[in-house]
Design a protein around this motif. Structure first.
Motif, short mmCIF file in Angstrom:
data_model
loop_
_atom_site.label_atom_id
_atom_site.label_comp_id
_atom_site.label_asym_id
_atom_site.label_seq_id
_atom_site.Cartn_x
_atom_site.Cartn_y
_atom_site.Cartn_z
N LEU A 57 0.88 -1.18 0.00
CA LEU A 57 0.00 0.00 0.00
C LEU A 57 0.91 1.23 0.00
N GLN A 58 1.32 1.64 -1.19
CA GLN A 58 2.39 2.64 -1.29
C GLN A 58 1.90 4.08 -1.29
N GLN A 59 0.59 4.30 -1.35
CA GLN A 59 -0.01 5.61 -1.10
C GLN A 59 0.61 6.71 -1.97
N THR A 60 0.77 6.41 -3.24
CA THR A 60 1.43 7.36 -4.15
C THR A 60 0.70 8.70 -4.20
N GLU A 61 -0.62 8.68 -4.29
CA GLU A 61 -1.40 9.91 -4.39
C GLU A 61 -1.27 10.74 -3.11
N VAL A 62 -1.40 10.09 -1.96
CA VAL A 62 -1.32 10.81 -0.68
C VAL A 62 0.08 11.38 -0.48
N ARG A 63 1.10 10.60 -0.81
CA ARG A 63 2.47 11.09 -0.67
C ARG A 63 2.72 12.32 -1.54
N ALA A 64 2.22 12.29 -2.76
CA ALA A 64 2.40 13.43 -3.66
C ALA A 64 1.66 14.66 -3.14
N TYR A 65 0.46 14.45 -2.64
CA TYR A 65 -0.31 15.57 -2.09
C TYR A 65 0.41 16.17 -0.88
N ASN A 66 0.83 15.30 0.02
CA ASN A 66 1.55 15.78 1.20
C ASN A 66 2.77 16.61 0.79
N ALA A 67 3.55 16.08 -0.13
CA ALA A 67 4.77 16.78 -0.55
C ALA A 67 4.44 18.14 -1.17
N ALA A 68 3.38 18.20 -1.95
CA ALA A 68 3.02 19.45 -2.62
C ALA A 68 2.58 20.52 -1.64
N HIS A 69 2.13 20.09 -0.46
CA HIS A 69 1.62 21.04 0.54
C HIS A 69 2.55 21.17 1.74
N GLY A 70 3.74 20.62 1.65
CA GLY A 70 4.70 20.76 2.74
C GLY A 70 4.36 19.94 3.96
N ILE A 71 3.60 18.88 3.78
CA ILE A 71 3.21 17.99 4.87
C ILE A 71 4.09 16.75 4.83
N LEU A 72 4.68 16.38 5.94
CA LEU A 72 5.54 15.21 5.98
C LEU A 72 4.69 13.94 6.08
N THR A 73 5.03 12.95 5.28
CA THR A 73 4.34 11.65 5.36
C THR A 73 5.02 10.78 6.41
N GLU A 74 4.20 10.21 7.29
CA GLU A 74 4.69 9.29 8.32
C GLU A 74 3.97 7.96 8.16
N ASP A 75 4.72 6.87 8.24
CA ASP A 75 4.21 5.56 7.84
C ASP A 75 3.96 4.65 9.04
N TRP A 76 2.66 4.27 9.21
CA TRP A 76 2.37 3.25 10.22
C TRP A 76 2.14 1.91 9.54
N SER A 77 2.25 0.84 10.33
CA SER A 77 2.26 -0.52 9.79
C SER A 77 3.27 -0.66 8.66
N PRO A 78 4.50 -0.19 8.88
CA PRO A 78 5.47 -0.14 7.77
C PRO A 78 5.88 -1.50 7.26
N LEU A 79 5.70 -2.55 8.07
CA LEU A 79 6.04 -3.91 7.64
C LEU A 79 4.79 -4.72 7.31
N ALA A 80 3.65 -4.02 7.15
CA ALA A 80 2.38 -4.66 6.81
C ALA A 80 2.02 -5.75 7.81
N ARG A 81 2.21 -5.40 9.11
CA ARG A 81 1.89 -6.32 10.21
C ARG A 81 2.58 -7.67 10.03
N GLY A 82 3.83 -7.62 9.65
CA GLY A 82 4.64 -8.82 9.54
C GLY A 82 4.68 -9.46 8.17
N ARG A 83 3.91 -8.95 7.24
CA ARG A 83 3.87 -9.56 5.90
C ARG A 83 5.24 -9.49 5.22
N ALA A 84 6.02 -8.46 5.54
CA ALA A 84 7.33 -8.32 4.91
C ALA A 84 8.29 -9.43 5.31
#
Length: 272
Positions: free
Chosen positions: A167-194
């Protein structure tokens, strides 16, 4: 650990922190203590997690100077609204045993309640008082952010969202970057799936790293903040050991192919 990112309000945030979701209160203090002794300087909790008191105890055990540890907590959905949010913040601060938090977030937009604007205005007041150094949101889609930016005064410093290779959230990341909002990632390992994923294991083998370390390094190289959760001392330390190697362009291209738009949690529009 001195890997920090700049927030839009002039403060900085350590790029890798300890998340404490679902860590019972009686274990939270020990996990925080181990993390701080290992070199973490960023702890992420929330009222929902019911372990703020344990987090505060862990902070007190290590007794680092207050300005050396970045502490985040969040207001839960049931406490949305201006006055409710101020009361909830006071409760969180008392449990943590702190005079201020470094970052206070709206945990979810809960759009059917339609109170996140008033909730955010309370966050703005807390920032003005200095009791929340930075303010932001969590689990906000771009349409939630559009409304927030139109109806409030302060651009969120952070939007914390579920984000991992599936779930790479490309749209949200781009929006955040365009508005100076830092993206912070929860469940970064997909609850162990990695863990144990053959594709990620193959990348890790080239660097002498685990699949989990590869994914955490990927988050770092995206320029995001990342908050892996663990109560296991060896894993807490292992998750921090991701600043001595660099993924190449082929690695990033391979990880990009894993994106399937698959969440481990709820869609923010569906959680009241």
């Amino acid at each position: 650990m001195n890997h920090v990112l700049q927030l839009n309000d002039g403060h900085t945030i350590p790029q890798l922190g300890l998340g404490v979701y679902k860590i019972p209160e009686d274990l939270a203090a020990g996990a925080v203590e181990i993390a701080l002794e290992a070199g973490y300087r960023h702890i992420d909790t929330a009222a929902l997690y019911a372990n703020e008191r344990g987090v505060g105890e862990g902070l007190a055990r290590v007794a680092l100077p207050r300005d050396e540890v970045f502490v985040t907590t969040k207001v839960w959905n049931a406490d949305h609204g201006y006055d409710n949010t101020l009361r909830a913040f006071d409760e969180s601060l008392a449990k943590l045993g702190l005079d201020y938090v470094d970052l206070y977030l709206i945990h979810w937009p809960a759009p059917r309640q339609d109170r996140y604007i008033d909730t955010y205005r309370a966050l703005e007041a807390l920032r003005a008082d200095g009791r929340a150094r930075s303010i932001g949101v969590s689990n906000f889609h771009t349409h939630h952010l559009d409304r927030l930016l139109a109806e409030t005064d302060i651009v969120p410093a952070v939007n914390q969202v579920e984000l991992h290779p599936w779930l790479q959230q490309t749209e949200v990341r781009a929006y955040n970057a365009a508005h100076g909002i830092l993206t912070e990632d929860w469940s970064p390992l997909a609850r162990g799936r990695a863990v144990g994923n053959a594709t990620l294991d193959a990348i890790g083998a080239r660097y002498g790293k685990t699949a989990a370390q590869v994914v955490l390094r990927w988050h770092i190289e995206l320029g995001n903040v990342v908050i892996p959760k663990s109560v296991t001392p060896s894993r807490i330390r292992e998750n921090l050991d991701v600043f001595d190697f660099t993924l190449d362009a082929a690695d990033h291209a391979t990880i990009t192919t894993l994106d399937a738009g698959e969440r481990t949690g709820k869609d923010p529009d569906d959680l009241d």
